[in-house]
Design a protein around this motif. Structure first.
Motif, PDB file in Angstrom:
ATOM      1  N   LEU A 167      11.605 -24.383 -11.103  1.00 27.10           N
ATOM      2  CA  LEU A 167      12.693 -25.215 -11.618  1.00 27.10           C
ATOM      3  C   LEU A 167      13.673 -25.578 -10.506  1.00 27.10           C
ATOM      4  CD1 LEU A 167      14.122 -26.499 -14.093  1.00 27.10           C
ATOM      5  CD2 LEU A 167      15.362 -24.337 -14.349  1.00 27.10           C
ATOM      6  N   GLU A 168      14.001 -24.607  -9.662  1.00 30.51           N
ATOM      7  CA  GLU A 168      14.926 -24.864  -8.567  1.00 30.51           C
ATOM      8  C   GLU A 168      14.368 -25.930  -7.621  1.00 30.51           C
ATOM      9  OE1 GLU A 168      17.853 -24.011  -8.472  1.00 30.51           O
ATOM     10  OE2 GLU A 168      18.142 -22.095  -9.486  1.00 30.51           O
ATOM     11  N   GLN A 169      13.043 -25.897  -7.391  1.00 33.67           N
ATOM     12  CA  GLN A 169      12.438 -26.918  -6.536  1.00 33.67           C
ATOM     13  C   GLN A 169      12.577 -28.305  -7.150  1.00 33.67           C
ATOM     14  OE1 GLN A 169       8.499 -26.006  -4.796  1.00 33.67           O
ATOM     15  NE2 GLN A 169       8.731 -23.941  -5.630  1.00 33.67           N
ATOM     16  N   LEU A 170      12.416 -28.389  -8.465  1.00 33.39           N
ATOM     17  CA  LEU A 170      12.548 -29.676  -9.149  1.00 33.39           C
ATOM     18  C   LEU A 170      13.991 -30.160  -9.099  1.00 33.39           C
ATOM     19  CD1 LEU A 170      10.305 -29.187 -12.327  1.00 33.39           C
ATOM     20  CD2 LEU A 170       9.664 -29.867 -10.017  1.00 33.39           C
ATOM     21  N   THR A 173      15.375 -32.113  -6.097  1.00 30.26           N
ATOM     22  CA  THR A 173      15.016 -33.531  -5.973  1.00 30.26           C
ATOM     23  C   THR A 173      16.010 -34.436  -6.700  1.00 30.26           C
ATOM     24  OG1 THR A 173      13.609 -33.668  -7.958  1.00 30.26           O
ATOM     25  CG2 THR A 173      12.595 -32.817  -5.946  1.00 30.26           C
ATOM     26  N   CYS A 174      16.905 -33.841  -7.494  1.00 27.24           N
ATOM     27  CA  CYS A 174      17.903 -34.610  -8.255  1.00 27.24           C
ATOM     28  C   CYS A 174      19.171 -34.714  -7.415  1.00 27.24           C
ATOM     29  CB  CYS A 174      18.189 -33.934  -9.597  1.00 27.24           C
ATOM     30  SG  CYS A 174      16.728 -33.708 -10.648  1.00 27.24           S
ATOM     31  N   ARG A 178      22.503 -41.960 -11.239  1.00 26.64           N
ATOM     32  CA  ARG A 178      22.581 -41.623 -12.658  1.00 26.64           C
ATOM     33  C   ARG A 178      21.264 -41.037 -13.158  1.00 26.64           C
ATOM     34  NH1 ARG A 178      25.779 -46.439 -12.801  1.00 26.64           N
ATOM     35  NH2 ARG A 178      27.918 -46.005 -13.509  1.00 26.64           N
ATOM     36  N   GLN A 179      20.165 -41.592 -12.664  1.00 24.18           N
ATOM     37  CA  GLN A 179      18.861 -41.066 -13.071  1.00 24.18           C
ATOM     38  C   GLN A 179      18.709 -39.605 -12.666  1.00 24.18           C
ATOM     39  OE1 GLN A 179      15.491 -43.486 -11.935  1.00 24.18           O
ATOM     40  NE2 GLN A 179      14.061 -41.779 -12.099  1.00 24.18           N
ATOM     41  N   ASP A 180      19.215 -39.270 -11.480  1.00 25.50           N
ATOM     42  CA  ASP A 180      19.157 -37.873 -11.025  1.00 25.50           C
ATOM     43  C   ASP A 180      20.016 -36.984 -11.909  1.00 25.50           C
ATOM     44  OD1 ASP A 180      17.473 -38.283  -8.704  1.00 25.50           O
ATOM     45  OD2 ASP A 180      19.178 -39.283  -7.789  1.00 25.50           O
ATOM     46  N   CYS A 181      21.199 -37.472 -12.281  1.00 30.37           N
ATOM     47  CA  CYS A 181      22.082 -36.693 -13.159  1.00 30.37           C
ATOM     48  C   CYS A 181      21.414 -36.452 -14.507  1.00 30.37           C
ATOM     49  CB  CYS A 181      23.411 -37.422 -13.361  1.00 30.37           C
ATOM     50  SG  CYS A 181      24.404 -37.585 -11.868  1.00 30.37           S
ATOM     51  N   ARG A 182      20.790 -37.504 -15.039  1.00 23.43           N
ATOM     52  CA  ARG A 182      20.109 -37.362 -16.328  1.00 23.43           C
ATOM     53  C   ARG A 182      18.948 -36.385 -16.238  1.00 23.43           C
ATOM     54  NH1 ARG A 182      16.136 -41.970 -17.889  1.00 23.43           N
ATOM     55  NH2 ARG A 182      15.023 -40.752 -16.280  1.00 23.43           N
ATOM     56  N   ASP A 183      18.104 -36.546 -15.221  1.00 19.96           N
ATOM     57  CA  ASP A 183      16.934 -35.681 -15.095  1.00 19.96           C
ATOM     58  C   ASP A 183      17.334 -34.231 -14.872  1.00 19.96           C
ATOM     59  OD1 ASP A 183      15.610 -38.049 -15.351  1.00 19.96           O
ATOM     60  OD2 ASP A 183      14.627 -38.011 -13.394  1.00 19.96           O
ATOM     61  N   ARG A 184      18.403 -34.012 -14.087  1.00 22.92           N
ATOM     62  CA  ARG A 184      18.879 -32.640 -13.884  1.00 22.92           C
ATOM     63  C   ARG A 184      19.325 -32.033 -15.207  1.00 22.92           C
ATOM     64  NH1 ARG A 184      22.956 -33.670 -10.971  1.00 22.92           N
ATOM     65  NH2 ARG A 184      21.934 -33.520  -8.926  1.00 22.92           N
ATOM     66  N   ALA A 293       8.948 -32.929  -5.387  1.00 19.58           N
ATOM     67  CA  ALA A 293       9.094 -31.564  -4.863  1.00 19.58           C
ATOM     68  C   ALA A 293       7.896 -31.135  -4.025  1.00 19.58           C
ATOM     69  CB  ALA A 293       9.297 -30.591  -6.021  1.00 19.58           C
ATOM     70  N   GLY A 294       6.914 -32.025  -3.886  1.00 18.35           N
ATOM     71  CA  GLY A 294       5.735 -31.701  -3.084  1.00 18.35           C
ATOM     72  C   GLY A 294       4.688 -30.901  -3.822  1.00 18.35           C
ATOM     73  N   LEU A 295       4.781 -30.872  -5.133  1.00 23.80           N
ATOM     74  CA  LEU A 295       3.798 -30.162  -5.948  1.00 23.80           C
ATOM     75  C   LEU A 295       2.849 -31.161  -6.595  1.00 23.80           C
ATOM     76  CD1 LEU A 295       6.285 -27.706  -7.690  1.00 23.80           C
ATOM     77  CD2 LEU A 295       4.534 -27.066  -6.015  1.00 23.80           C
ATOM     78  N   PRO A 296       1.613 -30.745  -6.947  1.00 23.59           N
ATOM     79  CA  PRO A 296       0.696 -31.664  -7.633  1.00 23.59           C
ATOM     80  C   PRO A 296       1.305 -32.150  -8.945  1.00 23.59           C
ATOM     81  CG  PRO A 296      -0.465 -29.691  -6.883  1.00 23.59           C
ATOM     82  CD  PRO A 296       1.003 -29.426  -6.691  1.00 23.59           C
ATOM     83  N   GLU A 297       1.052 -33.411  -9.280  1.00 25.31           N
ATOM     84  CA  GLU A 297       1.636 -33.975 -10.492  1.00 25.31           C
ATOM     85  C   GLU A 297       1.141 -33.275 -11.754  1.00 25.31           C
ATOM     86  OE1 GLU A 297       1.146 -38.191 -10.627  1.00 25.31           O
ATOM     87  OE2 GLU A 297       2.046 -38.520  -8.662  1.00 25.31           O
ATOM     88  N   ASP A 298      -0.054 -32.669 -11.662  1.00 26.26           N
ATOM     89  CA  ASP A 298      -0.600 -31.948 -12.821  1.00 26.26           C
ATOM     90  C   ASP A 298      -0.326 -30.448 -12.737  1.00 26.26           C
ATOM     91  OD1 ASP A 298      -2.261 -31.331 -10.721  1.00 26.26           O
ATOM     92  OD2 ASP A 298      -4.141 -31.692 -11.800  1.00 26.26           O
ATOM     93  N   PHE A 299       0.593 -30.062 -11.864  1.00 30.07           N
ATOM     94  CA  PHE A 299       0.920 -28.642 -11.716  1.00 30.07           C
ATOM     95  C   PHE A 299       1.442 -28.056 -13.020  1.00 30.07           C
ATOM     96  CE2 PHE A 299       3.904 -25.208 -10.778  1.00 30.07           C
ATOM     97  CZ  PHE A 299       3.160 -24.390  -9.933  1.00 30.07           C
ATOM     98  N   ALA A 300       2.230 -28.846 -13.743  1.00 31.25           N
ATOM     99  CA  ALA A 300       2.817 -28.382 -14.999  1.00 31.25           C
ATOM    100  C   ALA A 300       3.123 -29.581 -15.884  1.00 31.25           C
ATOM    101  CB  ALA A 300       4.091 -27.569 -14.746  1.00 31.25           C
TER     102      ALA A 300
END
Length: 354
Positions: A167-170, A173-174, A178-184, A293-300
């Motif tokens: 979660l911290e890695q994700l 990236t925020c 505004r999009q970053d604020c929303r996603d966070r 975050a540099g993780l595979p898109e299907d990681f989770a």
């Protein structure tokens, strides 16, 4: 008086004794009294079984459906069709459904998928005051045998749990748009409030959020209308603290949300729109943040927020009852699975070979 439009199969059959207004009121009652996800599943399953019968028998659904059709449906979905000859009617039917985008592969569907489609078909019969063929002894027995024959370990809804470190890695990236604020805010609310489902996150309204205790105590209270495991009016309030509460309040202030949907789409010009964010958008947000975050898109998947919350609670030694107060799991057995995975990994008996 204009002829009344026949209701969808998942709505109650017209009653001659009811006026058109009363019939429409009854249909509206069923829609309002049925969870949105269930209505969505009804629509998907109706489309599937209709297409299946058209491909299998070149005819429309019957009401009530024939017992032989019910048996054929079970048989067609109780085996792997990859090794079936090309002239096998079940394989031909499956290939037609794949071509229509209604089936993914020739592999035997999961028993839970077959159970859900049959449950929907049963519901359609109930709405029409008809007896379903799936309730006859022979069909019930065939269904039980099919479930046992196709039994396999359930696939996880998310390949990996989104534990605190992920979660911290994700969150890194925020940044500042505004999009970053929303996603966070979405990620932190979805995780810290007990692992909320996509529909629960996007279903939140501004009036469901109370910030009255934020300035004094740093608390934000959430009032969910309903969840998968609770009914309308009986869902307990949930609390956000610390960074999660700050992220949500910051989003509300930045987006200037005074009423209506809490989470909304944002235009390319970084302008907050007025309509509600769709549940599928949560999937896209998680996928996008994983990539950044540099993780595979299907990681989770978004369910990783839920499984990650419970997994982290187990790792931190939080009592399972405390975790369930937030996750709103109805079944102790279901929640215990996440704790068991952690416990067995830490079991000293697993290190006997060194």
């Amino acid at each position: 008086m204009a002829a009344m439009k026949p209701p969808a199969p998942y709505l109650p059959v017209p009653y001659p004794a009811l006026s058109q207004a009363d019939q429409e009121g009854l249909s509206d009652l069923y829609i309002r009294g049925t969870p949105v996800n269930t209505l969505r599943a009804y629509e998907r399953d109706l489309l599937y079984v209709t297409a299946w019968k058209a491909a299998r028998f070149s005819t429309a659904l019957d009401w009530p459906e024939a017992e032989a059709t019910a048996l054929a449906f079970i048989l067609d979905h109780a085996r792997d069709l990859n090794e079936a000859p090309g002239t096998d009617v079940a394989r031909e039917t499956a290939e037609a459904l794949i071509a229509q985008g209604l089936r993914k592969s020739l592999t035997c569907p999961a028993p839970s998928t077959l159970d859900r489609r049959i449950a929907s078909w049963l519901a359609f019969h109930r709405m029409k005051n008809l007896t379903s063929p799936f309730g006859t002894p022979q069909v019930k027995q065939a269904r039980s045998k099919a479930r046992r024959a196709a039994a396999r370990p359930p696939a996880p809804k998310s390949q990996h749990p989104i534990t605190r470190d992920i979660l911290e890695q994700l969150l890194t990236t925020c940044r500042g748009r505004r999009q970053d604020c929303r996603d966070r805010a979405i990620l932190m609310l979805g995780w810290a409030s007990g692992g909320r489902r996509r529909s629960e996150i996007t279903g939140l309204m501004r009036e469901d959020v109370s910030c009255k205790e934020f300035d004094d105590k740093g608390l934000v209270w959430l009032s969910l209308l309903e969840t998968k495991t609770t009914i309308k009016g009986e869902t307990p309030r949930l609390v956000l603290k610390g960074r999660a509460a700050q992220a949500l309040v910051h989003w509300i202030e930045v987006a200037q949300i005074r009423d209506g949907p809490l989470f909304r789409p944002i235009s390319k010009a970084d302008r907050v729109l007025t309509r509600r964010l769709s549940p599928d958008a949560i999937y896209q947000i998680v996928k996008h943040r994983l990539k950044l975050a540099g993780l595979p898109e299907d990681f989770a998947s978004p369910h990783g927020l839920r499984s990650g919350f419970l997994t982290q609670a187990a790792l931190d030694g939080a009592p399972i009852q405390a975790a369930m107060r937030l996750s709103l799991h109805r079944s102790m057995v279901q929640a215990q699975k996440y704790y068991d995975d952690v416990d067995i990994a830490e079991n000293p008996a697993a290190d006997l070979l060194g």
